[in-house]
Design a protein around this motif. Sequence first.
Motif, PDB file in Angstrom:
ATOM      1  N   UNK A 141       1.079  -1.309  -0.074  1.00 18.90           N
ATOM      2  CA  UNK A 141       0.119  -0.028   0.117  1.00 18.90           C
ATOM      3  C   UNK A 141       0.758   1.187   0.144  1.00 18.90           C
ATOM      4  N   UNK A 142       2.034   1.212   0.164  1.00 21.05           N
ATOM      5  CA  UNK A 142       2.932   2.355   0.066  1.00 21.05           C
ATOM      6  C   UNK A 142       3.185   2.616  -1.235  1.00 21.05           C
ATOM      7  N   UNK A 143       3.357   4.078  -1.492  1.00 26.02           N
ATOM      8  CA  UNK A 143       3.603   4.532  -2.814  1.00 26.02           C
ATOM      9  C   UNK A 143       4.807   5.579  -2.535  1.00 26.02           C
ATOM     10  N   UNK A 144       5.757   5.436  -3.603  1.00 22.85           N
ATOM     11  CA  UNK A 144       6.722   6.559  -3.606  1.00 22.85           C
ATOM     12  C   UNK A 144       6.263   7.609  -4.305  1.00 22.85           C
ATOM     13  N   UNK A 145       6.557   8.993  -4.319  1.00 23.02           N
ATOM     14  CA  UNK A 145       6.410  10.163  -5.056  1.00 23.02           C
ATOM     15  C   UNK A 145       6.178   9.636  -6.437  1.00 23.02           C
ATOM     16  N   UNK A 146       5.215  10.350  -6.917  1.00 25.47           N
ATOM     17  CA  UNK A 146       4.862   9.836  -8.472  1.00 25.47           C
ATOM     18  C   UNK A 146       6.068  10.612  -9.565  1.00 25.47           C
ATOM     19  N   UNK A 147       6.532  11.791  -8.898  1.00 20.97           N
ATOM     20  CA  UNK A 147       7.556  12.328  -9.672  1.00 20.97           C
ATOM     21  C   UNK A 147       8.992  11.480  -9.977  1.00 20.97           C
ATOM     22  N   UNK A 148       8.942  10.573  -8.836  1.00 21.17           N
ATOM     23  CA  UNK A 148      10.233   9.770  -8.885  1.00 21.17           C
ATOM     24  C   UNK A 148      10.005   8.799  -9.909  1.00 21.17           C
ATOM     25  N   UNK A 149       8.695   8.311 -10.076  1.00 22.57           N
ATOM     26  CA  UNK A 149       8.281   7.393 -11.250  1.00 22.57           C
ATOM     27  C   UNK A 149       8.545   7.873 -12.451  1.00 22.57           C
ATOM     28  N   UNK A 150       8.293   9.095 -12.661  1.00 19.66           N
ATOM     29  CA  UNK A 150       8.245   9.649 -13.927  1.00 19.66           C
ATOM     30  C   UNK A 150       9.716  10.143 -14.134  1.00 19.66           C
ATOM     31  N   UNK A 151      10.440  10.234 -13.348  1.00 17.82           N
ATOM     32  CA  UNK A 151      11.923  10.561 -13.612  1.00 17.82           C
ATOM     33  C   UNK A 151      12.597   9.295 -14.229  1.00 17.82           C
ATOM     34  N   UNK A 152      12.364   8.123 -13.361  1.00 24.84           N
ATOM     35  CA  UNK A 152      12.805   6.862 -13.831  1.00 24.84           C
ATOM     36  C   UNK A 152      12.348   6.412 -15.125  1.00 24.84           C
ATOM     37  N   UNK A 153      11.158   6.753 -15.567  1.00 20.68           N
ATOM     38  CA  UNK A 153      10.682   6.488 -16.860  1.00 20.68           C
ATOM     39  C   UNK A 153      11.315   7.266 -17.920  1.00 20.68           C
ATOM     40  N   UNK A 154      11.286   8.607 -17.711  1.00 20.67           N
ATOM     41  CA  UNK A 154      12.078   9.434 -18.563  1.00 20.67           C
ATOM     42  C   UNK A 154      13.467   9.116 -18.754  1.00 20.67           C
ATOM     43  N   UNK A 155      14.180   8.317 -18.014  1.00 18.08           N
ATOM     44  CA  UNK A 155      15.436   8.261 -17.974  1.00 18.08           C
ATOM     45  C   UNK A 155      16.160   7.069 -18.730  1.00 18.08           C
ATOM     46  N   UNK A 156      14.915   6.106 -19.014  1.00 16.32           N
ATOM     47  CA  UNK A 156      15.235   5.219 -19.816  1.00 16.32           C
ATOM     48  C   UNK A 156      14.741   5.308 -21.304  1.00 16.32           C
ATOM     49  N   UNK A 157      15.713   5.273 -22.280  1.00 15.55           N
ATOM     50  CA  UNK A 157      15.304   5.622 -23.611  1.00 15.55           C
ATOM     51  C   UNK A 157      15.015   4.362 -24.417  1.00 15.55           C
TER      52      UNK A 157
END
Length: 103
Positions: free
Chosen positions: A87-103
């Motif tokens: 049920x724990x969620x990390x900040x959404x912006x972290x997931x977005x940053x990781x998503x954007x960092x993989x090409x």
Amino acid sequence: MLKRYSYTADSLKKVIKLALFNSISHKELVNWCEDFLQETTKDTRISKDRSLNKKAIMVALDIENQWELFLSNTYTFEELQKLDQKKVEMPKQWLEKWDNSIQ
């Protein structure tokens, strides 16, 4: 559900998106990353895919490390003992940053 994703950079990007859109828990993302890291680093020989996965390996390591830091900085030891990590969620912006960092 996640077993169908092979341990590649493309799959890591897909799994991050699943967590970003709440199709899987962040704990499931972390578990997948742990498995990904074990699979990509267990063979000491350099594979032909390793250079392609270098960025993905760094992102998976970051996800795993940030999860541990997030838990330890957010919850007390007593809370962690009872916590349902699914049920724990990390900040959404972290997931977005990781998503954007993989090409």
